[in-house]
Design a protein around this motif. Structure first.
Motif, short mmCIF file in Angstrom:
data_model
loop_
_atom_site.label_atom_id
_atom_site.label_comp_id
_atom_site.label_asym_id
_atom_site.label_seq_id
_atom_site.Cartn_x
_atom_site.Cartn_y
_atom_site.Cartn_z
N GLU A 85 -58.49 -22.20 -4.68
CA GLU A 85 -59.85 -21.74 -5.32
C GLU A 85 -60.74 -23.32 -5.05
OE1 GLU A 85 -60.98 -18.94 -8.79
OE2 GLU A 85 -59.61 -20.82 -9.42
N ARG A 139 -59.51 -12.93 -13.15
CA ARG A 139 -60.37 -12.68 -12.01
C ARG A 139 -61.10 -11.39 -11.60
NH1 ARG A 139 -56.59 -16.93 -10.34
NH2 ARG A 139 -57.78 -19.02 -10.37
N LEU A 198 -64.58 -16.84 -8.24
CA LEU A 198 -64.71 -15.91 -9.31
C LEU A 198 -64.60 -16.35 -10.56
CD1 LEU A 198 -62.36 -12.98 -7.63
CD2 LEU A 198 -65.06 -12.98 -8.10
N ARG A 199 -63.95 -17.87 -10.93
CA ARG A 199 -63.81 -17.97 -12.22
C ARG A 199 -65.02 -18.62 -12.67
NH1 ARG A 199 -60.30 -23.10 -12.50
NH2 ARG A 199 -61.49 -23.53 -14.48
#
Length: 698
Positions: A85, A139, A198-199
């Motif tokens: 990520e 997520r 997405l976080r």
């Protein structure tokens, strides 16, 4: 560099490929390999974008659940996902096959996802009594919104690539995963598209933050069939954390929920059931490499409730069926019921609108047993008497082709005896489907004395093809499931003579987690069936006989052990039944006593476990876990209790043996004395699981 994960560079694109057959599960080696390769790709100045993909038949299909319950090995999955990520270069997950559980969590940590059109994506952890433990609950709602996230996480069923595209879980449907992923990365680089972590993206949570009923309504719909289970509710809470808390706090709470569930008795039972089902497909005593005979067409004799349900199961799986009856009228009725069943399922959205017509087209209805000639497997589902079965198998010799597997769908009768009616006993076995056969998952495959190994492999293979769970058992009255159930039936009847009422016994059994108690089940099946059978054998059962003599046959007459209001299947306690029981006991000079719920539970369950021990001693079942599979998939044993033999180990075999001895004396019933195997294991402080471990070691 890792052996199971490789990094290749195609000029400015780094391709990270996981190659850990059979399903690329997230073992410590795979996690370490992904971490190492992502770090190397980020550090390589020539690489501008990264594709994460898999070799073989599937993307990462989940965690390595053999690691559960063992000391954790580095790196932790969350550390791997943080590395992905936080990559300053775009990372694209290129998915084929299934991205399930930890596999989908890996994909969700990537900045973008693409998939081939046949791919399936899901978070099925709830089916193992768990919730996603590496950010899936945080997520996924940010990727697809809380409603679909609840459906996928609390329900546990995957979605296809088309639905994933529609809901923003993937960006594109591609032809080949690696090539499609590479083309997509090049497009990202050309367009200078910003990374989507997405976080950091709460846009799809906004509606549920403003109106929490969006979330709570979705949870209510998905948990209404989760009676007794812990994981669906914990999973729903975890999705709620995504709405209520910042990402890092939600992630921390999700992890706490996961660790609590992984240590729970329910999850241990559900994980045991997962392995038991797979173990049941391995046939003890069959030479390695034994191949299945080809099955291109099945013939089913009898278009009644069982025959029709079995035919539907094969047509559902795309297998052509010849459905054979003795007369046009019975055939027409059977085909009509099947058509109606499929149309009703299609109307509810359970199958596509064109499925009923397609499935009916696979079924050829004919009159006369001579029509079995082109079938590779023949299953008789005729009347349950030995004389009728023997007559049918005698005729099959004349009409069935050489090498066809000949199966009886009997629930009690001796397959060895049936096989003597043919000149080809090596082809004969039992395939005991459970009613309704198109719904129930279990198929008890009965190995007769002369059944050929390849015939047995054929039955197991085809059962799995039609989405049944096969369990191989030996020949005895009632095989495994019904033989054990008979012990419960005996005790439930005796309890009425001692002062318990049907509703008290049934309430204890359903509170334990069974879908129905023995008396409600009797009403559903029809009390007159047992009554006729008892009369044929000259046996009396005073209370049950008195009910039948009063015209109380169960649901079909609106009254049995319970009463039923018009059009309702709800069982209502009936004072008339209580009066009838009291009168019967008075006539027999029996005194009523208060029977505790604890005694009812022990007398319902422990005699079945005792019978299970005898079944193991006699070699009717090869493993305790096979008995559990029969009860989980044929009788609605609650999955969170793992099956009767697993549950017995959790209760303690010494306690069970002691209580059986106590009840044998108290009720003057020597059949309750502990079986030799149960006694032996109890005396040695061992478990049924220790038997399985010993046989594996041998």
């Amino acid at each position: 560099m890792s052996e199971v994960v490789k990094l290749e560079r195609h000029d400015e694109v780094g391709i990270v490929t996981v190659n850990s057959p059979p399903v690329n599960a997230l073992s410590a080696a795979v996690r370490g390999g992904i971490l190492e390769c992502i770090k190397a790709a980020v550090a390589d100045p020539a690489i501008k974008g990264i594709v994460l993909t898999c070799a073989g038949r599937t993307f990462i299909a989940g965690a390595d659940i053999t690691e559960f319950g063992k000391p954790p090995k580095a790196p932790a999955l969350n550390d791997v996902l943080s590395e992905i990520e936080n990559s300053p270069k775009p990372v694209v997950a290129a998915i084929h096959g299934t991205a399930l559980g930890g596999g989908l969590e890996v994909a969700l940590a990537c900045h973008f996802r693409v998939a081939v059109k046949e791919a399936k994506l899901g978070l099925p952890e709830v089916k193992l009594g768990l919730l996603p433990g590496a950010g899936g609950t945080q997520r996924l709602p940010r990727a697809v919104g809380p409603e679909l996230a609840v459906k996928m996480i609390v329900g546990g069923d995957p979605i296809g690539a088309a639905e994933a595209l529609k809901n923003g879980l993937i960006e594109e449907i591609v032809e080949g995963p690696a090539s499609g992923g590479e083309a997509f990365v090049r497009k990202l680089l050309a367009e200078k598209r910003p990374l989507r972590r997405l976080r950091d993206d709460d846009s799809k949570l906004a509606a549920a933050k403003a109106d929490r009923s969006i979330f709570t309504n979705a949870v209510a719909a998905m948990t209404k069939k989760s009676r007794g289970l812990e994981a669906p509710f914990a999973a729903a809470d975890a999705v709620g954390y995504a709405i209520d808390f910042p990402f890092d706090e939600g992630l921390k709470k999700e992890r706490e929920g996961f660790l609590k569930l992984v240590a729970s008795d329910q999850s241990k039972a559900q994980r045991y059931a997962f392995f038991a089902e797979r173990e049941a497909a391995k046939i003890a005593g069959v030479p390695e490499g034994t191949k299945s005979r080809p099955v291109n067409r099945v013939a089913i004799l009898g278009a009644g409730t069982m025959g029709g349900g079995i035919a539907m199961s094969f047509a559902n799986a795309g297998v052509p069926v010849t459905l054979i009856e003795t007369g046009e009228e019975q055939l027409k009725r059977g085909l009509g019921i099947m058509q109606k069943n499929w149309e009703a399922t299609a109307a509810r959205g359970g199958i596509p609108a064109d499925a009923p017509a397609k499935r009916m087209a696979l079924i050829t209805g004919v009159v006369g047993i001579e029509n079995v000639g082109d079938a590779d497997l023949v299953i008789e589902a005729v009347f349950e008497t030995m004389a009728v079965k023997k007559e049918v198998f005698g005729k099959l010799d004349q009409f069935a082709k050489p090498g066809a597997v000949l199966a009886s769908n009997t629930s009690y009768l001796n397959i060895d005896e049936i096989a003597k009616s043919t000149k080809r006993p090596q082809d004969v076995l039992g395939m005991h489907f459970f009613s309704p056969a198109n719904v129930m998952k279990l198929c008890e495959i009965v190995r007769a004395d002369k059944t050929a190994p390849d015939a047995l492999v054929t039955a197991v293979t085809i059962a799995r093809k039609i989405a049944k769970v096969p369990a191989v058992v030996g020949v005895c009255d009632g095989f495994v499931g019904n033989r054990m159930l008979a012990q419960r039936g005996k005790q439930s009847e005796k309890l009425l003579f001692e002062g318990a009422l049907p509703q008290q016994v049934d309430a204890v059994v359903t509170k334990f987690g069974m879908p129905m108690g023995p008396f409600a089940m009797g009403d559903l099946a029809g009390l007159d069936i047992g009554w006729r059978s008892r009369k044929d054998r000259g046996i009396k059962s005073e209370i049950a006989d008195a009910l039948c003599e009063a015209g109380r046959f169960g649901q079909k007459t609106g009254k049995g052990y319970y009463k039923y209001e018009a059009g309702s299947r709800s069982a209502l306690p009936d004072p008339e039944v209580e009066k009838l029981i009291d009168e019967t006991l008075a006539r027999l000079g029996r005194k009523k006593r208060a029977v505790s719920d604890e005694e009812i539970l022990e007398r319902m369950m422990y005699p079945m476990i005792n019978e299970g021990a005898k079944i193991l001693e006699e070699g009717i079942a090869a493993r305790p876990s096979d008995i559990d599979v029969v009860w989980l998939y044929g009788y609605g044993w609650p999955i969170y209790r793992g099956g009767p033999m697993f549950w017995a180990d959790t209760v303690g075999l010494k306690h069970i043996a002691d209580r059986l001895s106590f009840y044998a004396k108290e009720t003057n019933d020597p059949s309750l004395e502990p079986a030799p195997l149960l006694k032996k294991l109890a005396a040695e402080g061992k478990t049924f699981a220790s038997l399985a471990a010993a046989s594996k070691a041998a």
